[in-house]
Design a protein around this motif. Structure first.
Motif, short mmCIF file in Angstrom:
data_model
loop_
_atom_site.label_atom_id
_atom_site.label_comp_id
_atom_site.label_asym_id
_atom_site.label_seq_id
_atom_site.Cartn_x
_atom_site.Cartn_y
_atom_site.Cartn_z
N UNK A 59 0.83 -1.20 0.00
CA UNK A 59 0.00 0.00 0.00
C UNK A 59 0.87 1.25 0.00
N UNK A 60 0.22 2.37 -0.30
CA UNK A 60 0.90 3.65 -0.31
C UNK A 60 -0.11 4.76 -0.47
N UNK A 61 0.32 5.88 -1.02
CA UNK A 61 -0.57 7.00 -1.25
C UNK A 61 -1.61 6.68 -2.30
N UNK A 94 -1.49 3.83 -5.20
CA UNK A 94 -2.47 2.75 -5.27
C UNK A 94 -3.16 2.70 -6.64
N UNK A 95 -3.49 3.88 -7.16
CA UNK A 95 -4.11 3.92 -8.50
C UNK A 95 -3.17 3.32 -9.54
N UNK A 96 -1.88 3.68 -9.44
CA UNK A 96 -0.91 3.18 -10.42
C UNK A 96 -0.72 1.68 -10.29
N UNK A 97 -0.55 1.21 -9.05
CA UNK A 97 -0.31 -0.22 -8.83
C UNK A 97 -1.51 -1.05 -9.28
N UNK A 147 -6.14 16.54 -9.75
CA UNK A 147 -5.38 16.30 -10.97
C UNK A 147 -3.93 15.96 -10.66
N UNK A 148 -3.43 16.56 -9.58
CA UNK A 148 -2.04 16.26 -9.18
C UNK A 148 -1.90 14.78 -8.85
N UNK A 149 -2.90 14.22 -8.17
CA UNK A 149 -2.86 12.79 -7.83
C UNK A 149 -2.91 11.93 -9.07
N UNK A 150 -3.78 12.28 -10.03
CA UNK A 150 -3.87 11.50 -11.26
C UNK A 150 -2.58 11.61 -12.07
#
Length: 778
Positions: A398-400, A404-407, A696-699
């Motif tokens: 797990x992570x930020x 998580x979205x990327x993994x 958007x920064x997260x994406x």
């Protein structure tokens, strides 16, 4: 299944690609661009043999010294040609001075008239250089009036710097080396056919390594938009098509994109062909007419690319179940198996293994085994990388939110992520192997020149009848020249023709003579003989025979006629001891100070000047070259270097650099197209996340992570495979295996840099896609 059914289904796929609305067109266009970039590079590669052949023919056609007939007499067809090559900074300039003797004297290729003294014809590139603002020193060296340009038939490249100027009084300078009398242009001597096995191995590996990434990118390009295409094909199942039929329809869509890619590739190649005529890469330039692909190889590309598109599509869809109500792809896929993926690199090693230890002494390497072995090892990168990515991302914790979205995305579609970096991984693996091979064998083709670059950095050879004393003074007055060592040199034999014994002459002041021998004392008027020079057994014997007649400039069979000036060995020659001279050898013979020289022997002597330069002075080498041109228009200034590299080895290395630039450009362009295609496929997903409040920064960070993780794994795998391949190649050439970690890290860094640049370029389109209105549909 009959051929008619296959043709009908493939034809239906082709129609879907072009009449399936905006989605179909966009997919076909992306596929065509990706395939087209690869096809353009393949066509360029097929044109390389033609390019090399034309350049060789052009170089041979303008050859102007016929060593088989050095004693040619003036006649109706004779022309005197002098080699007056020069340099401008780090660029070579080919120069010839010509003097017409006969009414039917030949014109050099590309030249339509004989320039008079004070006139010259230049290549278009040299004309542009001479007119530029920073070429003031070069204009001083080449002050002749430009009266025309040299045509393409007289040039080996569009950016070649060359000139032909009118000469006067060249007959007295004929020496068969830099000045010769000829009656035709063209090299009639047989070409060398013996090939160094290691150099041949280098050529083969370079071609395989440069072309393999191209094939990988073409295979990836035909799969652009695969997820959307599969969803569209579900409609065919709904109207009664079976699974095999929809796969053939999908192959037809890929075939359409590949054929369109051939058209795009041809257009890209033609554009690149024209651009190639205006650029120079690592000192190599060509004319567009040089780049004519071999018809057979071009036909092979035209057939192989569409066939590969169909095969790759059918192979990629073997694990996809298309049902009338959707595509079963999102279920948990079966884990990839490792055992069969290891077979490819192991097979490659097995093909190369029999040649380990062969070296240069056991004939040439088997080209088929080399090509097959290297190909299988590099293909091993593409087969192993999806398994490595899947195995690693399945264990990531797990992570930020962005992590998580990327993994999660990678866990669902690790194959897509691996395909994106496959080409880079293959290119880096091949580059590492080549770097290891080049570094390993470099010592065999790069030798110490022996020149003492601490004592002198430049050498100037003067023609006959050029006074060494005044020349030395001109050089001493040149800005940036710290020391000048000047000699008049010649050779005396014991007979006028075909002498059996002889001794060398060196005339210079005491300071210069002390650079070539150890003298107990010296003043102008002294004469010495070197008593212990290596390989010189004649001088100690002849020096003890004062009054014996010797002949300077004796004649030899097959050589030009000489003056054969008589000279008697003087009395009172003092002994001197040899020391390493400026060129790294030992100079024997007789050493004379200027007052000890009989003026009658001056025509048989040739001047040689060695310069110690202050490298901090701007353009110091060009300042010295200008002085040399002013002192003697036929002089030959040369820069000194610690090492000398084999011409063939340097040519192959330059070809590798040129090819690497082209492949890197293809990698960047193809990756950018692939990245944009993936973002287009995720448009609705990104819009949905933004609509629900995701920053958007997260994406953006999630997209970067989705790129960074496969890149890191791909570069690690490529380093392992590249080192393995490099080690095997070094073992094959019987070269000690050494790890140049700096080169390995630099090659890996270049691959990472290409991906980073592509990712940064894809951020602006990503920002435009991250809008809630992306959910709108019709």
């Amino acid at each position: 299944m009959n051929v008619r059914q296959w043709a009908r289904d493939l034809g239906m796929g082709v129609r879907f690609a072009f009449v399936g609305g905006r989605e179909g067109w966009v997919r076909a266009l992306l596929t065509a661009v990706g395939v087209g970039l690869g096809v353009a590079l393949l066509l360029l590669t097929t044109a390389i043999p033609s390019m090399q052949s034309v350049r060789h023919d052009r170089e041979s056609a303008r050859a102007d010294v016929d060593y088989s007939e050095l004693d040619k007499r003036p006649n109706d067809h004779s022309l005197i040609v002098a080699d007056v090559d020069t340099d401008w900074r780090d660029k070579d300039i080919r120069g010839r001075a010509i003097e017409r003797e006969g009414a039917k004297a030949p014109l050099p290729p590309g030249v339509d008239r004989f320039p008079a003294p004070g006139e010259m014809l230049v290549s278009p590139a040299l004309e542009r250089l001479l007119k530029s603002d920073d070429a003031k020193l070069l204009r001083e060296r080449l002050p002749e009036k430009i009266v025309g340009t040299i045509g393409e038939s007289g040039l080996v490249g569009s950016q070649e710097l060359t000139f032909v100027r009118g000469g006067e009084g060249l007959a007295q300078a004929i020496d068969g080396a830099r000045v010769a009398r000829i009656d035709r242009f063209g090299d009639t001597s047989p070409t060398e056919t013996q090939t160094d096995p290691v150099l041949l191995l280098l050529v083969i590996v370079v071609f395989v390594v440069l072309l393999m990434p191209v094939g990988v990118f073409i295979a990836a390009a035909v799969r652009f938009g695969g997820e959307r295409r599969d969803r569209r094909l579900a409609a065919l199942r709904l109207v009664g098509s079976d699974g095999r039929m929809v796969r053939r329809v999908a192959a037809g869509e890929a075939l359409a994109g590949a054929v369109l890619g051939l058209v795009f590739g041809t257009v890209f190649f033609l554009i690149g062909r024209q651009v190639a005529g205006s650029v120079e890469v690592f000192g190599i330039s060509v004319f567009p007419s040089y780049l004519n692909p071999s018809p057979a190889l071009a036909l092979l590309v035209g057939l192989a690319v569409p066939a590969a598109a169909v095969i790759v599509t059918l192979f990629a869809m073997r694990g996809v179940v298309i049902e009338p109500l959707g595509v079963v792809r999102t279920a948990k896929p079966a884990r990839r198996r490792l055992w069969w993926r290891l077979l490819t690199p192991l097979a490659g090693l097995a093909m190369l293994w029999p040649m380990i230890g062969q070296g240069r002494t056991n004939g040439t390497f088997n080209a088929y085994l080399v090509i097959g072995g290297v190909l299988l090892l590099l293909i091993g990168v593409t087969t192993l990388l999806p398994w490595v990515v899947e195995a690693v991302v399945a264990r990531l914790g797990s992570g930020g939110v962005a992590w998580q979205l990327a993994v999660r995305r990678l866990q669902l579609s690790s194959g897509t992520a691996a395909r994106m970096v496959n080409g880079v991984a293959v290119a880096v693996a091949g580059a590492i192997a080549l770097q290891m091979l080049f570094a390993g064998v470099e010592s065999d083709y790069t030798k110490d020149s022996g020149k003492d670059v601490a004592r002198a950095q430049m050498e100037v050879s003067l023609s006959r009848h050029t006074g060494i004393g005044p020349a030395a003074e001109r050089f001493r007055a040149t800005k940036g020249v710290e020391k000048v060592f000047a000699y008049d040199r010649g050779y005396a034999g014991d007979r006028r023709k075909e002498p059996e014994k002889g001794l060398e002459f060196s005339v210079g002041d005491c300071a210069s003579l002390r650079e070539v021998a150890t003298l107990a004392s010296c003043r102008d008027g002294d004469a010495f003989y070197v008593s212990d020079a290596e390989w010189d057994t004649d001088t100690p014997k002849l020096a003890k025979q004062p009054g014996r007649t010797m002949y300077l400039d004796p004649s030899y069979e097959g050589g030009p006629r000489r003056a054969e000036i008589a000279w008697k060995i003087p009395k009172g020659l003092k002994p001197a001891h040899a020391r390493q001279d400026l060129t790294g050898g030992e100079r024997g013979g007789v050493l004379l100070t200027p007052k000890a020289v009989d003026p009658s022997i001056a025509p048989a002597l040739r001047g040689q000047v060695y310069l110690q330069l202050d490298e901090s002075v701007p353009n110091v080498h060009d300042l010295a070259r200008n002085t040399a041109a002013a002192v003697d228009p036929l002089s030959n200034p040369m820069n000194w270097y610690r090492t000398e590299t084999s011409t063939r080895y340097a040519t192959i290395r330059t070809g590798l650099f040129v090819g690497a630039v082209c492949v890197l450009a293809l990698i960047g362009a193809s990756l950018l197209v692939s990245q944009l295609e993936q973002l287009r496929d995720r448009k609705k997903l990104l819009s949905s996340l933004v609509a629900f409040g995701t920053r958007r920064r997260t994406l953006s960070l999630s997209v970067l992570w989705q790129t960074a993780i496969p890149i890191a794994l791909g570069l690690l795998l490529s380093a392992i495979v590249g080192v393995t391949l490099g080690t095997v190649l070094l073992k094959m050439t019987e070269t000690p295996v050494t790890m140049d970690w700096g080169s390995i890290l630099s090659m890996t860094g270049v691959g990472a840099a290409v991906i980073i640049v592509v990712t940064l370029l894809s951020l602006p389109p990503l920002m435009r896609l991250m809008r809630p209105d992306g959910l709108r549909t019709e």
